[in-house]
Design a protein around this motif. Structure first.
Motif: not given
Length: 110
Positions: A74-83, A85-90, A92-97
């Protein structure tokens, strides 16, 4: 000499060697299988299955020493952090569990 570190967000996992710190052990986040269902919390208490791009990033994270993976959607870069347990919008820095729901087949083998 070994030191033990517990992944703060999950509190569970298996003891495994850390490639980043030879001689040290840490508790890895739950690994699961390809049959496991990964979900993301879109709104409070509304969990939905992750899409294919995020599943690929999770697979990368499972196989990396950093327990993280990256993807674009959707036009954004994300990171998945398993430590964490979040997805982070790179941007906006918004995270989702995120969470792993074990497959029925995997549950039967435990």
């Amino acid at each position: 000499f070994f030191s033990l570190t517990l992944a703060p967000s999950t509190g569970v996992g298996k003891r495994c060697p850390s490639a980043a710190s030879p001689g040290q052990l840490h508790f890895c986040p739950p690994r699961g299988t390809m049959d496991d269902l990964w979900e993301i919390e879109l709104t409070r208490d509304k969990w939905v299955p992750v899409d294919a791009a995020m599943r690929a990033a999770i697979a990368d994270a499972v196989n990396s020493t950093s327990n993280s993976g990256q993807f674009e959607a959707r036009g954004f870069s994300y990171e998945v952090d398993l430590n964490a347990m979040v997805q982070r919008n790179k941007s906006t820095q918004r995270t989702r569990p995120i969470r792993r729901k074990q497959s029925a087949a995997a549950q039967e083998h435990e």
